[in-house]
Design a protein around this motif. Structure first.
Motif, PDB file in Angstrom:
ATOM      1  N   GLN A  10      58.518  52.633  67.190  1.00  0.00           N
ATOM      2  CA  GLN A  10      58.058  51.490  66.407  1.00  0.00           C
ATOM      3  C   GLN A  10      57.031  50.712  67.223  1.00  0.00           C
ATOM      4  OE1 GLN A  10      61.401  49.255  64.973  1.00  0.00           O
ATOM      5  NE2 GLN A  10      62.085  50.921  63.656  1.00  0.00           N
ATOM      6  N   MET A  11      55.828  50.617  66.682  1.00  0.00           N
ATOM      7  CA  MET A  11      54.753  49.907  67.365  1.00  0.00           C
ATOM      8  C   MET A  11      54.947  48.397  67.212  1.00  0.00           C
ATOM      9  SD  MET A  11      51.476  52.238  66.224  1.00  0.00           S
ATOM     10  CE  MET A  11      50.324  50.957  66.596  1.00  0.00           C
ATOM     11  N   SER A  12      54.639  47.680  68.261  1.00  0.00           N
ATOM     12  CA  SER A  12      54.686  46.217  68.202  1.00  0.00           C
ATOM     13  C   SER A  12      53.487  45.710  67.389  1.00  0.00           C
ATOM     14  CB  SER A  12      54.626  45.638  69.613  1.00  0.00           C
ATOM     15  OG  SER A  12      53.351  45.901  70.184  1.00  0.00           O
ATOM     16  N   SER A  16      49.792  47.394  66.975  1.00  0.00           N
ATOM     17  CA  SER A  16      49.254  47.589  65.626  1.00  0.00           C
ATOM     18  C   SER A  16      47.897  46.909  65.484  1.00  0.00           C
ATOM     19  CB  SER A  16      50.213  47.033  64.575  1.00  0.00           C
ATOM     20  OG  SER A  16      51.418  47.753  64.577  1.00  0.00           O
ATOM     21  N   GLY A  17      47.724  45.799  66.187  1.00  0.00           N
ATOM     22  CA  GLY A  17      46.456  45.076  66.158  1.00  0.00           C
ATOM     23  C   GLY A  17      45.297  45.857  66.756  1.00  0.00           C
ATOM     24  N   ALA A  18      45.597  46.901  67.525  1.00  0.00           N
ATOM     25  CA  ALA A  18      44.548  47.745  68.099  1.00  0.00           C
ATOM     26  C   ALA A  18      43.930  48.665  67.049  1.00  0.00           C
ATOM     27  CB  ALA A  18      45.127  48.572  69.247  1.00  0.00           C
ATOM     28  N   PHE A  19      44.512  48.667  65.848  1.00  0.00           N
ATOM     29  CA  PHE A  19      44.030  49.521  64.764  1.00  0.00           C
ATOM     30  C   PHE A  19      43.822  48.673  63.503  1.00  0.00           C
ATOM     31  CE2 PHE A  19      46.599  51.926  67.715  1.00  0.00           C
ATOM     32  CZ  PHE A  19      45.752  52.975  68.038  1.00  0.00           C
ATOM     33  N   PRO A  20      42.870  47.724  63.550  1.00  0.00           N
ATOM     34  CA  PRO A  20      42.711  46.795  62.422  1.00  0.00           C
ATOM     35  C   PRO A  20      42.264  47.470  61.130  1.00  0.00           C
ATOM     36  CG  PRO A  20      40.891  46.570  63.953  1.00  0.00           C
ATOM     37  CD  PRO A  20      41.888  47.500  64.595  1.00  0.00           C
ATOM     38  N   GLU A  21      41.678  48.657  61.231  1.00  0.00           N
ATOM     39  CA  GLU A  21      41.210  49.349  60.040  1.00  0.00           C
ATOM     40  C   GLU A  21      42.320  50.085  59.298  1.00  0.00           C
ATOM     41  OE1 GLU A  21      41.039  50.363  63.257  1.00  0.00           O
ATOM     42  OE2 GLU A  21      39.722  52.107  63.380  1.00  0.00           O
ATOM     43  N   LEU A  22      43.513  50.132  59.898  1.00  0.00           N
ATOM     44  CA  LEU A  22      44.626  50.858  59.303  1.00  0.00           C
ATOM     45  C   LEU A  22      45.778  49.918  58.967  1.00  0.00           C
ATOM     46  CD1 LEU A  22      44.735  53.922  61.733  1.00  0.00           C
ATOM     47  CD2 LEU A  22      43.622  53.801  59.496  1.00  0.00           C
ATOM     48  N   LEU A  46      39.991  57.175  66.926  1.00  0.00           N
ATOM     49  CA  LEU A  46      41.389  56.773  66.720  1.00  0.00           C
ATOM     50  C   LEU A  46      42.309  57.536  67.664  1.00  0.00           C
ATOM     51  CD1 LEU A  46      41.589  56.623  62.818  1.00  0.00           C
ATOM     52  CD2 LEU A  46      41.757  54.690  64.385  1.00  0.00           C
ATOM     53  N   LEU A  47      42.101  58.846  67.742  1.00  0.00           N
ATOM     54  CA  LEU A  47      42.936  59.670  68.629  1.00  0.00           C
ATOM     55  C   LEU A  47      42.798  59.221  70.080  1.00  0.00           C
ATOM     56  CD1 LEU A  47      42.389  63.176  67.020  1.00  0.00           C
ATOM     57  CD2 LEU A  47      44.479  61.795  66.968  1.00  0.00           C
ATOM     58  N   ALA A  48      41.595  58.872  70.490  1.00  0.00           N
ATOM     59  CA  ALA A  48      41.382  58.389  71.860  1.00  0.00           C
ATOM     60  C   ALA A  48      42.123  57.076  72.103  1.00  0.00           C
ATOM     61  CB  ALA A  48      39.883  58.220  72.129  1.00  0.00           C
ATOM     62  N   ARG A  49      42.120  56.181  71.095  1.00  0.00           N
ATOM     63  CA  ARG A  49      42.867  54.922  71.232  1.00  0.00           C
ATOM     64  C   ARG A  49      44.359  55.171  71.347  1.00  0.00           C
ATOM     65  NH1 ARG A  49      41.019  51.018  66.546  1.00  0.00           N
ATOM     66  NH2 ARG A  49      39.585  52.685  65.986  1.00  0.00           N
ATOM     67  N   PHE A  50      44.893  56.095  70.515  1.00  0.00           N
ATOM     68  CA  PHE A  50      46.319  56.425  70.609  1.00  0.00           C
ATOM     69  C   PHE A  50      46.647  56.902  72.017  1.00  0.00           C
ATOM     70  CE2 PHE A  50      45.919  57.444  65.891  1.00  0.00           C
ATOM     71  CZ  PHE A  50      46.529  56.270  65.483  1.00  0.00           C
ATOM     72  N   GLN A  51      45.821  57.799  72.543  1.00  0.00           N
ATOM     73  CA  GLN A  51      46.068  58.349  73.876  1.00  0.00           C
ATOM     74  C   GLN A  51      45.966  57.265  74.945  1.00  0.00           C
ATOM     75  OE1 GLN A  51      43.272  61.321  75.224  1.00  0.00           O
ATOM     76  NE2 GLN A  51      44.823  62.252  76.527  1.00  0.00           N
TER      77      GLN A  51
END
Length: 65
Positions: A10-12, A16-22, A46-51
């Motif tokens: 579960q993301m905090s 979640s704020g690191a992905f404002p477009e989603l 997006l994949l780079a941000r997840f990593q």
């Protein structure tokens, strides 16, 4: 294109704020992110941000239009 991306755990709100477009919602032991992905470069970004944030992508799929 629209995508659904499932993240392990579960993301905090901060993460979640690191992905404002989603948009996102929680299911048992997973966070589901979904929304528009403009092109392949956006998807790889997006994949780079997840990593970079240490998030484990469980599943990613393109949604029907």
């Amino acid at each position: 294109m629209r995508y659904e991306i499932r993240i392990d755990g579960q993301m905090s709100e901060t993460l979640s704020g690191a992905f404002p477009e989603l948009r996102n919602f929680l299911v048992t032991d997973e966070t589901v992110l979904f929304g528009p992905v403009t092109d392949e470069a956006h998807l790889y970004g997006l994949l780079a941000r997840f990593q970079a944030l240490g998030l484990h992508v469980v599943e990613m799929r393109r949604l029907p239009e």
